[in-house]
Design a protein around this motif. Structure first.
Motif, PDB file in Angstrom:
ATOM      1  N   THR A 109      35.179   0.404  14.684  1.00 59.26           N
ATOM      2  CA  THR A 109      34.662   0.016  13.370  1.00 59.26           C
ATOM      3  C   THR A 109      34.469  -1.502  13.439  1.00 59.26           C
ATOM      4  OG1 THR A 109      35.140   0.012  10.994  1.00 59.26           O
ATOM      5  CG2 THR A 109      37.049  -0.157  12.439  1.00 59.26           C
ATOM      6  N   HIS A 110      33.797  -2.115  12.432  1.00 58.40           N
ATOM      7  CA  HIS A 110      33.386  -3.510  12.636  1.00 58.40           C
ATOM      8  C   HIS A 110      33.717  -4.464  11.494  1.00 58.40           C
ATOM      9  CE1 HIS A 110      31.426  -2.030  16.220  1.00 58.40           C
ATOM     10  NE2 HIS A 110      31.022  -3.257  16.521  1.00 58.40           N
ATOM     11  N   GLU A 111      34.761  -4.197  10.733  1.00 62.15           N
ATOM     12  CA  GLU A 111      35.101  -5.130   9.646  1.00 62.15           C
ATOM     13  C   GLU A 111      35.383  -6.535  10.169  1.00 62.15           C
ATOM     14  OE1 GLU A 111      36.328  -2.070   9.823  1.00 62.15           O
ATOM     15  OE2 GLU A 111      35.674  -1.131   7.946  1.00 62.15           O
ATOM     16  N   GLU A 112      36.128  -6.618  11.278  1.00 62.62           N
ATOM     17  CA  GLU A 112      36.493  -7.934  11.817  1.00 62.62           C
ATOM     18  C   GLU A 112      35.249  -8.701  12.270  1.00 62.62           C
ATOM     19  OE1 GLU A 112      38.145  -5.189  12.385  1.00 62.62           O
ATOM     20  OE2 GLU A 112      40.260  -5.605  11.992  1.00 62.62           O
ATOM     21  N   VAL A 113      34.398  -8.009  13.041  1.00 61.88           N
ATOM     22  CA  VAL A 113      33.227  -8.698  13.601  1.00 61.88           C
ATOM     23  C   VAL A 113      32.276  -9.133  12.490  1.00 61.88           C
ATOM     24  CG1 VAL A 113      31.236  -8.475  15.138  1.00 61.88           C
ATOM     25  CG2 VAL A 113      33.432  -7.507  15.806  1.00 61.88           C
ATOM     26  N   ILE A 114      32.027  -8.252  11.514  1.00 59.53           N
ATOM     27  CA  ILE A 114      31.077  -8.617  10.450  1.00 59.53           C
ATOM     28  C   ILE A 114      31.638  -9.778   9.618  1.00 59.53           C
ATOM     29  CG2 ILE A 114      31.802  -7.034   8.582  1.00 59.53           C
ATOM     30  CD1 ILE A 114      28.167  -7.531   9.546  1.00 59.53           C
ATOM     31  N   THR A 115      32.938  -9.775   9.387  1.00 61.15           N
ATOM     32  CA  THR A 115      33.532 -10.866   8.603  1.00 61.15           C
ATOM     33  C   THR A 115      33.395 -12.187   9.363  1.00 61.15           C
ATOM     34  OG1 THR A 115      35.071  -9.278   7.637  1.00 61.15           O
ATOM     35  CG2 THR A 115      35.620 -11.595   7.366  1.00 61.15           C
ATOM     36  N   TYR A 116      33.602 -12.113  10.678  1.00 58.06           N
ATOM     37  CA  TYR A 116      33.410 -13.295  11.523  1.00 58.06           C
ATOM     38  C   TYR A 116      31.967 -13.794  11.440  1.00 58.06           C
ATOM     39  CZ  TYR A 116      32.709 -16.000  15.785  1.00 58.06           C
ATOM     40  OH  TYR A 116      32.366 -16.981  16.660  1.00 58.06           O
ATOM     41  N   ILE A 117      31.018 -12.850  11.439  1.00 52.88           N
ATOM     42  CA  ILE A 117      29.595 -13.219  11.440  1.00 52.88           C
ATOM     43  C   ILE A 117      29.189 -13.920  10.143  1.00 52.88           C
ATOM     44  CG2 ILE A 117      27.244 -12.240  11.382  1.00 52.88           C
ATOM     45  CD1 ILE A 117      28.315 -10.112  13.383  1.00 52.88           C
ATOM     46  N   VAL A 118      29.701 -13.439   9.001  1.00 49.67           N
ATOM     47  CA  VAL A 118      29.235 -14.019   7.734  1.00 49.67           C
ATOM     48  C   VAL A 118      30.062 -15.220   7.272  1.00 49.67           C
ATOM     49  CG1 VAL A 118      28.327 -11.781   6.973  1.00 49.67           C
ATOM     50  CG2 VAL A 118      30.588 -12.546   6.171  1.00 49.67           C
ATOM     51  N   ARG A 119      31.256 -15.358   7.844  1.00 50.80           N
ATOM     52  CA  ARG A 119      32.100 -16.439   7.329  1.00 50.80           C
ATOM     53  C   ARG A 119      31.453 -17.779   7.679  1.00 50.80           C
ATOM     54  NH1 ARG A 119      37.738 -15.989  10.584  1.00 50.80           N
ATOM     55  NH2 ARG A 119      36.949 -16.860  12.522  1.00 50.80           N
ATOM     56  N   ASP A 120      31.532 -18.705   6.767  1.00 47.39           N
ATOM     57  CA  ASP A 120      30.867 -20.014   6.867  1.00 47.39           C
ATOM     58  C   ASP A 120      29.363 -19.931   6.661  1.00 47.39           C
ATOM     59  OD1 ASP A 120      33.402 -20.984   7.492  1.00 47.39           O
ATOM     60  OD2 ASP A 120      33.049 -20.767   9.655  1.00 47.39           O
ATOM     61  N   VAL A 121      28.794 -18.732   6.645  1.00 45.88           N
ATOM     62  CA  VAL A 121      27.353 -18.607   6.386  1.00 45.88           C
ATOM     63  C   VAL A 121      27.135 -18.207   4.926  1.00 45.88           C
ATOM     64  CG1 VAL A 121      25.196 -17.495   7.036  1.00 45.88           C
ATOM     65  CG2 VAL A 121      26.957 -17.922   8.782  1.00 45.88           C
ATOM     66  N   LEU A 122      27.780 -17.126   4.514  1.00 46.51           N
ATOM     67  CA  LEU A 122      27.697 -16.726   3.104  1.00 46.51           C
ATOM     68  C   LEU A 122      28.737 -17.550   2.351  1.00 46.51           C
ATOM     69  CD1 LEU A 122      27.282 -12.840   3.481  1.00 46.51           C
ATOM     70  CD2 LEU A 122      25.507 -14.589   3.200  1.00 46.51           C
ATOM     71  N   ASN A 123      28.462 -18.863   2.265  1.00 45.66           N
ATOM     72  CA  ASN A 123      29.493 -19.790   1.790  1.00 45.66           C
ATOM     73  C   ASN A 123      29.273 -20.251   0.351  1.00 45.66           C
ATOM     74  OD1 ASN A 123      27.243 -21.242   2.250  1.00 45.66           O
ATOM     75  ND2 ASN A 123      28.161 -22.676   3.716  1.00 45.66           N
ATOM     76  N   SER A 124      28.249 -19.668  -0.321  1.00 44.03           N
ATOM     77  CA  SER A 124      28.004 -20.051  -1.709  1.00 44.03           C
ATOM     78  C   SER A 124      27.598 -18.825  -2.513  1.00 44.03           C
ATOM     79  CB  SER A 124      26.881 -21.092  -1.757  1.00 44.03           C
ATOM     80  OG  SER A 124      26.301 -21.096  -3.051  1.00 44.03           O
ATOM     81  N   TYR A 125      27.965 -18.839  -3.797  1.00 45.96           N
ATOM     82  CA  TYR A 125      27.584 -17.709  -4.673  1.00 45.96           C
ATOM     83  C   TYR A 125      26.077 -17.516  -4.682  1.00 45.96           C
ATOM     84  CZ  TYR A 125      25.932 -20.981  -8.244  1.00 45.96           C
ATOM     85  OH  TYR A 125      25.235 -21.936  -8.908  1.00 45.96           O
ATOM     86  N   LYS A 126      25.326 -18.601  -4.385  1.00 43.66           N
ATOM     87  CA  LYS A 126      23.861 -18.531  -4.403  1.00 43.66           C
ATOM     88  C   LYS A 126      23.321 -17.611  -3.320  1.00 43.66           C
ATOM     89  CE  LYS A 126      23.589 -23.299  -5.822  1.00 43.66           C
ATOM     90  NZ  LYS A 126      23.465 -24.606  -5.162  1.00 43.66           N
ATOM     91  N   LYS A 127      24.119 -17.414  -2.261  1.00 40.15           N
ATOM     92  CA  LYS A 127      23.655 -16.583  -1.139  1.00 40.15           C
ATOM     93  C   LYS A 127      24.089 -15.126  -1.257  1.00 40.15           C
ATOM     94  CE  LYS A 127      23.804 -20.569   1.957  1.00 40.15           C
ATOM     95  NZ  LYS A 127      24.507 -21.189   3.089  1.00 40.15           N
ATOM     96  N   LEU A 128      24.761 -14.804  -2.333  1.00 42.47           N
ATOM     97  CA  LEU A 128      25.321 -13.450  -2.492  1.00 42.47           C
ATOM     98  C   LEU A 128      24.580 -12.687  -3.594  1.00 42.47           C
ATOM     99  CD1 LEU A 128      29.042 -14.585  -2.321  1.00 42.47           C
ATOM    100  CD2 LEU A 128      27.775 -13.364  -0.532  1.00 42.47           C
ATOM    101  N   PRO A 129      24.581 -11.354  -3.572  1.00 41.12           N
ATOM    102  CA  PRO A 129      25.208 -10.477  -2.593  1.00 41.12           C
ATOM    103  C   PRO A 129      24.307 -10.217  -1.377  1.00 41.12           C
ATOM    104  CG  PRO A 129      24.231  -9.160  -4.332  1.00 41.12           C
ATOM    105  CD  PRO A 129      23.975 -10.611  -4.698  1.00 41.12           C
ATOM    106  N   VAL A 130      24.934  -9.780  -0.294  1.00 42.81           N
ATOM    107  CA  VAL A 130      24.212  -9.415   0.932  1.00 42.81           C
ATOM    108  C   VAL A 130      24.825  -8.121   1.492  1.00 42.81           C
ATOM    109  CG1 VAL A 130      23.867 -10.057   3.356  1.00 42.81           C
ATOM    110  CG2 VAL A 130      23.515 -11.764   1.563  1.00 42.81           C
ATOM    111  N   THR A 131      23.953  -7.225   1.974  1.00 44.19           N
ATOM    112  CA  THR A 131      24.424  -5.998   2.622  1.00 44.19           C
ATOM    113  C   THR A 131      23.824  -5.880   4.012  1.00 44.19           C
ATOM    114  OG1 THR A 131      24.590  -4.884   0.484  1.00 44.19           O
ATOM    115  CG2 THR A 131      24.579  -3.491   2.448  1.00 44.19           C
ATOM    116  N   LEU A 132      24.675  -5.641   4.993  1.00 50.65           N
ATOM    117  CA  LEU A 132      24.237  -5.509   6.390  1.00 50.65           C
ATOM    118  C   LEU A 132      24.710  -4.167   6.936  1.00 50.65           C
ATOM    119  CD1 LEU A 132      25.324  -9.097   7.481  1.00 50.65           C
ATOM    120  CD2 LEU A 132      22.958  -8.311   7.192  1.00 50.65           C
ATOM    121  N   TYR A 133      23.917  -3.589   7.837  1.00 50.15           N
ATOM    122  CA  TYR A 133      24.375  -2.336   8.448  1.00 50.15           C
ATOM    123  C   TYR A 133      23.891  -2.235   9.880  1.00 50.15           C
ATOM    124  CZ  TYR A 133      19.781   0.005   8.221  1.00 50.15           C
ATOM    125  OH  TYR A 133      18.470   0.356   8.403  1.00 50.15           O
ATOM    126  N   GLN A 134      24.528  -1.315  10.602  1.00 55.23           N
ATOM    127  CA  GLN A 134      24.093  -1.021  11.968  1.00 55.23           C
ATOM    128  C   GLN A 134      24.268   0.473  12.229  1.00 55.23           C
ATOM    129  OE1 GLN A 134      26.658  -2.793  14.952  1.00 55.23           O
ATOM    130  NE2 GLN A 134      28.516  -2.072  13.954  1.00 55.23           N
TER     131      GLN A 134
END
Ligand code: ATP
Ligand code: MG
Length: 416
Positions: A109-134
């Protein structure tokens, strides 16, 4: 596509390792081949169906504006240390070391990897919400791999993750996924129920499991015959025939197997892994997350478990490997071969996918294998083409139809 060129290694007898009817048929009809316990090759037939399931998923997730990405299966152990799951996940987590003696998880499963990917990127309320899948192969060293693709150690999953600034936004996306999942499973031809559940070891608040109804399911579901009320027997101990709690209809029981799962994760991972955003007032907050899984390969097998008879598989048209199976009775008769090939072209132009049984085999063998493989429509080309008629049979009916050649396409279109 010519069957002689398409790899379908059928088996006459039921393999010893097969534990349920869908498993027996998938092995016998040449859909899958076991390589080790819980590890299968998707042979060409199964792969075509899986691609169709994936396309249905992609189409429904596009409607709710989820973006597809592809994460690695090899995940550095450091990320799993951060979330605390390197220990907690236990023996189900497949692990390996690289040549430098560094530890890796092979993604279950990929909770850790996805959290790593978005952290520091989705860093403002202005960039949210976002949904990613694979859509990706997952690895779990299941204690008891069984029922073929139902519980594999290597299997295909669609996993999605959403990120939000507040719980209202999470609620909204969660509802959208709920609807998307209903659409996906309905389009795949699955009989299923959505069951509210507790969220197990992933943590978080609300969650809902989509259960395919089949006798080989591991859970017992109580559901109403007249509404969408459904629950786990452990949670709602209602006897068969009781009045449904929502007042609509009576209670039935069925076994079910989980094909999809939607969770409100909350901040479990963002807190542990320090994935934060700045809110409207300038305050740093943990990202609020949701996660949403579908067992793609399990869906295929669940559909087959629900759709078969004593002769073999009965594929729903939406995910059948091909729409139409053309049986050429005598591949040595030039007029039959020529007719089949022209018919194939006509059908392809009309957007049908066609498999032509051009093999030198007895007609009886061809018919029984066609039933086993289970494509929705069978067209037989034999001597009667000289009389201007053709035999059409739908896999889910016993009757055969004699159809004038000139009327064939319209006849099929009416059904399909
Ligand atoms: P289960 O309770 O069946 O073990 P899970 O709750 O551990 O499943 P999730 O982590 O929610 O599974 O994974 C998302 C989906 O992946 C599940 O809904 C299921 O359809 C599928 N899945 C999980 N484990 C397997 C497996 N071993 N083989 C095939 N599909 C699986
Ligand atoms: Mg689950």
């Amino acid at each position: 596509m010519k069957q002689s060129k398409f790899f379908i290694p059928t088996l006459k007898d039921s393999p010893k390792e097969a534990e349920c009817q869908s498993h027996i048929y998938m092995l016998r009809a040449g859909y899958i081949k076991q390589i080790a316990a819980g590890i299968y090759t998707y042979l060409p037939l199964a792969l075509r169906s899986i691609k169709k399931i994936e396309q249905i998923i992609r189409a429904e997730l596009a409607k709710i504006e989820a973006a597809e990405l592809l994460m690695p299966s090899l995940q550095p152990s450091e990320l799993w240390q951060e979330s605390g799951r390197w220990q907690k996940y236990g023996d189900t987590l497949m692990r390996m070391k690289d040549r430098h003696d560094r530890d890796f998880a092979i993604g279950p499963t990929h909770e850790e990897v996805i959290t790593y990917i978005v952290r520091d990127v989705l860093n403002s309320y202005k960039k949210l919400p976002v949904t990613l899948y694979q859509i990706q192969t997952k690895f779990r060293d299941e204690l008891r791999p069984r029922f073929g693709l139902m519980r594999g150690r290597e299997f295909i999953m669609k996993d999605a993750y959403s990120f939000h600034a507040d719980t209202d936004s999470l609620d909204e996306t969660y509802q959208e996924f709920n609807q998307a999942y209903n659409n996906i499973f309905t389009r795949c031809g699955l009989k299923f129920r959505a069951v509210k559940a507790d969220s197990g070891n992933i943590g978080g608040s609300e969650s809902c499991e989509f259960m395919a109804l089949t006798d080989i399911g591991e859970d017992t579901i109580v559901y109403a015959n007249n509404s969408d009320f459904a629950a786990n027997l452990e949670v709602y101990n209602l006897p068969i025939g009781a009045k449904s709690p929502d007042g609509n209809g009576t209670i039935m029981h069925a076994k079910g197997i989980e094909v999809g799962h939607i969770f409100k994760l909350g901040t479990v991972y963002s807190e542990a892994m320090k994935a934060q955003f700045t809110d409207e007032t300038g305050v740093r907050q943990d990202l609020i997350m949701g996660c949403y899984g579908i067992g793609v390969s399990r869906v295929l097998m669940a559909v087959i478990e629900q759709n078969h008879d004593e002769f073999g598989i009965m594929m729903p048209k939406t995910i059948a490997p091909f729409d139409i199976h053309i049986i050429v009775i005598d591949p040595k008769a030039d007029n039959q071969v020529k007719f089949a090939s022209e018919l194939e072209n006509t059908l392809i132009k009309a957007q049908y996918e066609v498999l032509i049984d051009d093999r030198i085999e007895r007609p009886g063998v061809k018919f029984s294998e066609a039933d086993l493989i289970g494509l929705p429509i069978r067209i037989t080309i034999g001597k009667n083409i000289e009389k201007g008629v053709i035999e059409v049979k739908f896999r889910n009916e016993l009757v055969k139809h004699e159809v004038e050649i000139a009327k064939l396409i319209n006849f099929i279109k009416e059904y399909y």
